[in-house]
Design a protein around this motif. Structure first.
Motif, PDB file in Angstrom:
ATOM      1  N   ILE A   1       0.806  -1.220   0.000  1.00  0.00           N
ATOM      2  CA  ILE A   1       0.000   0.000   0.000  1.00  0.00           C
ATOM      3  C   ILE A   1       0.843   1.275   0.000  1.00  0.00           C
ATOM      4  CG2 ILE A   1      -1.713   1.337   1.311  1.00  0.00           C
ATOM      5  CD1 ILE A   1      -3.106  -1.345   1.924  1.00  0.00           C
ATOM      6  N   PRO A   2       1.925   1.381   0.787  1.00  0.00           N
ATOM      7  CA  PRO A   2       2.723   2.618   0.725  1.00  0.00           C
ATOM      8  C   PRO A   2       3.259   2.932  -0.676  1.00  0.00           C
ATOM      9  CG  PRO A   2       3.276   1.388   2.692  1.00  0.00           C
ATOM     10  CD  PRO A   2       2.390   0.491   1.858  1.00  0.00           C
ATOM     11  N   LEU A   3       3.613   1.915  -1.451  1.00  0.00           N
ATOM     12  CA  LEU A   3       4.091   2.167  -2.812  1.00  0.00           C
ATOM     13  C   LEU A   3       2.949   2.619  -3.713  1.00  0.00           C
ATOM     14  CD1 LEU A   3       6.626  -0.750  -3.452  1.00  0.00           C
ATOM     15  CD2 LEU A   3       7.043   1.535  -2.552  1.00  0.00           C
ATOM     16  N   VAL A   4       1.787   2.005  -3.564  1.00  0.00           N
ATOM     17  CA  VAL A   4       0.631   2.378  -4.384  1.00  0.00           C
ATOM     18  C   VAL A   4       0.148   3.783  -4.019  1.00  0.00           C
ATOM     19  CG1 VAL A   4      -1.716   1.742  -5.066  1.00  0.00           C
ATOM     20  CG2 VAL A   4       0.019  -0.037  -4.759  1.00  0.00           C
ATOM     21  N   GLU A   5       0.297   4.157  -2.751  1.00  0.00           N
ATOM     22  CA  GLU A   5      -0.020   5.533  -2.354  1.00  0.00           C
ATOM     23  C   GLU A   5       0.857   6.520  -3.114  1.00  0.00           C
ATOM     24  OE1 GLU A   5      -1.553   5.440   2.226  1.00  0.00           O
ATOM     25  OE2 GLU A   5       0.566   4.977   1.908  1.00  0.00           O
ATOM     26  N   LYS A   6       2.140   6.211  -3.247  1.00  0.00           N
ATOM     27  CA  LYS A   6       3.051   7.091  -3.988  1.00  0.00           C
ATOM     28  C   LYS A   6       2.656   7.151  -5.456  1.00  0.00           C
ATOM     29  CE  LYS A   6       7.053   6.289  -1.024  1.00  0.00           C
ATOM     30  NZ  LYS A   6       8.430   5.742  -0.962  1.00  0.00           N
TER      31      LYS A   6
ATOM     32  N   ASN B   1      -0.226   6.887  -6.747  1.00  0.00           N
ATOM     33  CA  ASN B   1      -1.429   7.702  -6.882  1.00  0.00           C
ATOM     34  C   ASN B   1      -1.276   9.083  -6.248  1.00  0.00           C
ATOM     35  OD1 ASN B   1      -3.450   5.963  -8.253  1.00  0.00           O
ATOM     36  ND2 ASN B   1      -2.900   4.605  -6.570  1.00  0.00           N
ATOM     37  N   ASP B   2      -0.031   9.470  -5.972  1.00  0.00           N
ATOM     38  CA  ASP B   2       0.277  10.786  -5.424  1.00  0.00           C
ATOM     39  C   ASP B   2      -0.536  11.074  -4.163  1.00  0.00           C
ATOM     40  OD1 ASP B   2       1.913  13.003  -5.569  1.00  0.00           O
ATOM     41  OD2 ASP B   2       0.542  14.134  -6.857  1.00  0.00           O
ATOM     42  N   HIS B   3      -0.769  10.016  -3.384  1.00  0.00           N
ATOM     43  CA  HIS B   3      -1.484  10.099  -2.102  1.00  0.00           C
ATOM     44  C   HIS B   3      -2.898  10.666  -2.245  1.00  0.00           C
ATOM     45  CE1 HIS B   3       2.037   8.884   0.230  1.00  0.00           C
ATOM     46  NE2 HIS B   3       2.730   9.570  -0.650  1.00  0.00           N
ATOM     47  N   LYS B   4      -3.514  10.482  -3.419  1.00  0.00           N
ATOM     48  CA  LYS B   4      -4.876  10.976  -3.656  1.00  0.00           C
ATOM     49  C   LYS B   4      -5.933  10.019  -3.133  1.00  0.00           C
ATOM     50  CE  LYS B   4      -3.512  13.713  -7.620  1.00  0.00           C
ATOM     51  NZ  LYS B   4      -3.422  13.788  -9.064  1.00  0.00           N
TER      52      LYS B   4
ATOM     53  N   VAL C   1      -3.072 -11.276 -19.186  1.00  0.00           N
ATOM     54  CA  VAL C   1      -2.869 -10.659 -17.887  1.00  0.00           C
ATOM     55  C   VAL C   1      -2.810  -9.157 -18.115  1.00  0.00           C
ATOM     56  CG1 VAL C   1      -0.329 -10.775 -17.955  1.00  0.00           C
ATOM     57  CG2 VAL C   1      -1.516 -10.692 -15.756  1.00  0.00           C
ATOM     58  N   GLU C   2      -3.457  -8.428 -17.235  1.00  0.00           N
ATOM     59  CA  GLU C   2      -3.352  -6.977 -17.273  1.00  0.00           C
ATOM     60  C   GLU C   2      -2.483  -6.559 -16.100  1.00  0.00           C
ATOM     61  OE1 GLU C   2      -6.014  -2.936 -16.863  1.00  0.00           O
ATOM     62  OE2 GLU C   2      -7.008  -4.771 -17.495  1.00  0.00           O
ATOM     63  N   VAL C   3      -1.350  -5.929 -16.426  1.00  0.00           N
ATOM     64  CA  VAL C   3      -0.494  -5.416 -15.353  1.00  0.00           C
ATOM     65  C   VAL C   3      -1.084  -4.095 -14.891  1.00  0.00           C
ATOM     66  CG1 VAL C   3       1.586  -6.628 -16.106  1.00  0.00           C
ATOM     67  CG2 VAL C   3       1.137  -4.345 -16.956  1.00  0.00           C
ATOM     68  N   ASP C   4      -1.034  -3.874 -13.591  1.00  0.00           N
ATOM     69  CA  ASP C   4      -1.719  -2.738 -12.991  1.00  0.00           C
ATOM     70  C   ASP C   4      -0.843  -2.161 -11.884  1.00  0.00           C
ATOM     71  OD1 ASP C   4      -3.814  -1.005 -12.336  1.00  0.00           O
ATOM     72  OD2 ASP C   4      -4.886  -2.490 -11.142  1.00  0.00           O
ATOM     73  N   HIS C   5      -1.013  -0.927 -11.604  1.00  0.00           N
ATOM     74  CA  HIS C   5      -0.317  -0.177 -10.556  1.00  0.00           C
ATOM     75  C   HIS C   5       1.166  -0.565 -10.449  1.00  0.00           C
ATOM     76  CE1 HIS C   5      -0.825  -3.524  -7.622  1.00  0.00           C
ATOM     77  NE2 HIS C   5      -2.086  -3.550  -7.973  1.00  0.00           N
ATOM     78  N   VAL C   6       1.850  -0.395 -11.587  1.00  0.00           N
ATOM     79  CA  VAL C   6       3.288  -0.666 -11.641  1.00  0.00           C
ATOM     80  C   VAL C   6       4.026   0.514 -11.009  1.00  0.00           C
ATOM     81  CG1 VAL C   6       5.273  -1.102 -13.146  1.00  0.00           C
ATOM     82  CG2 VAL C   6       2.994  -1.970 -13.777  1.00  0.00           C
ATOM     83  N   TYR C   7       4.892   0.210 -10.062  1.00  0.00           N
ATOM     84  CA  TYR C   7       5.644   1.279  -9.394  1.00  0.00           C
ATOM     85  C   TYR C   7       6.998   0.746  -8.943  1.00  0.00           C
ATOM     86  CZ  TYR C   7       6.877   5.090  -6.268  1.00  0.00           C
ATOM     87  OH  TYR C   7       7.533   6.135  -5.672  1.00  0.00           O
ATOM     88  N   ILE C   8       8.040   1.519  -9.241  1.00  0.00           N
ATOM     89  CA  ILE C   8       9.401   1.264  -8.757  1.00  0.00           C
ATOM     90  C   ILE C   8       9.841   2.524  -8.006  1.00  0.00           C
ATOM     91  CG2 ILE C   8      11.813   0.794  -9.382  1.00  0.00           C
ATOM     92  CD1 ILE C   8      10.096  -1.548 -10.168  1.00  0.00           C
ATOM     93  N   GLU C   9      10.413   2.340  -6.809  1.00  0.00           N
ATOM     94  CA  GLU C   9      10.875   3.482  -6.020  1.00  0.00           C
ATOM     95  C   GLU C   9      11.836   4.350  -6.836  1.00  0.00           C
ATOM     96  OE1 GLU C   9       9.769   4.648  -3.317  1.00  0.00           O
ATOM     97  OE2 GLU C   9       9.579   3.160  -1.727  1.00  0.00           O
ATOM     98  N   ASP C  10      11.749   5.667  -6.631  1.00  0.00           N
ATOM     99  CA  ASP C  10      12.536   6.634  -7.400  1.00  0.00           C
ATOM    100  C   ASP C  10      14.021   6.292  -7.472  1.00  0.00           C
ATOM    101  OD1 ASP C  10      10.287   8.142  -7.945  1.00  0.00           O
ATOM    102  OD2 ASP C  10      10.686   9.636  -6.391  1.00  0.00           O
ATOM    103  N   GLY C  11      14.635   5.962  -6.368  1.00  0.00           N
ATOM    104  CA  GLY C  11      16.069   5.711  -6.334  1.00  0.00           C
ATOM    105  C   GLY C  11      16.509   4.475  -7.102  1.00  0.00           C
ATOM    106  N   TYR C  12      15.562   3.659  -7.540  1.00  0.00           N
ATOM    107  CA  TYR C  12      15.879   2.427  -8.265  1.00  0.00           C
ATOM    108  C   TYR C  12      15.524   2.515  -9.748  1.00  0.00           C
ATOM    109  CZ  TYR C  12      16.735   0.200  -3.800  1.00  0.00           C
ATOM    110  OH  TYR C  12      17.250  -0.136  -2.574  1.00  0.00           O
ATOM    111  N   ARG C  13      15.029   3.645 -10.174  1.00  0.00           N
ATOM    112  CA  ARG C  13      14.648   3.805 -11.588  1.00  0.00           C
ATOM    113  C   ARG C  13      15.884   4.038 -12.448  1.00  0.00           C
ATOM    114  NH1 ARG C  13       9.369   7.623 -10.604  1.00  0.00           N
ATOM    115  NH2 ARG C  13       8.301   6.090  -9.292  1.00  0.00           N
TER     116      ARG C  13
END
Length: 141
Positions: free
Chosen positions: A17-22, A24-27, A74-86
């Protein structure tokens, strides 16, 4: 850095959840995301994650279905990688792992949606060989 990929157990879903919050810009509040994820894990959904040693650095939801135009997909959804690892190739490795994983489950195709404003993701997905097939529309009720 020891990067690993895996499907997390449904009992661990709250950890993403903390990654998905980021993403979605905490919206969307933590409480709403928690309720939605609890519902999602009861459906045709799995959650893939990326760890650097024991630190969660990435997440991706996997929704399974069969569609008349693409077969089992398969539908990939809410893909997120932390900024420092991009920009270190981790996203490419993650998607390669996802492709292999879902092929073993019989998937013939991978689909995704990305926010119109997320131009960096568009470049990434084009480089991964994705093509724009149509528009995704949403109407809130």
């Amino acid at each position: 850095m020891l990067i690993t990929f895996k499907i997390i157990d449904k009992s661990q879903i709250e950890t993403v959840i903390p990654l998905v919050e980021k993403l979605n810009d905490h919206k969307i509040s933590h409480e709403i995301l928690k309720m939605r994820f609890e519902d999602m894990i009861s459906q045709n959904y799995e959650c893939a994650v990326v760890y650097d040693n024991d630190i969660l650095i990435g997440v991706c939801g996997l929704w399974y279905s069969t569609r008349h135009y693409s077969g089992k997909s398969v539908e990939v959804d809410h893909v997120y990688i932390e900024d420092g690892y991009r920009n270190k190739g981790i996203g490419q490795q993650f998607f390669k792992w996802i492709y292999n994983y879902v092929q073993l489950k019989g998937c013939e195709s991978v689909e995704l949606n990305t926010y119109v404003s997320n131009h960096l993701s568009h470049k990434f997905y084009f480089n991964e060989g994705f093509q724009i097939l149509g528009y995704h529309f949403l109407k809130k009720l």
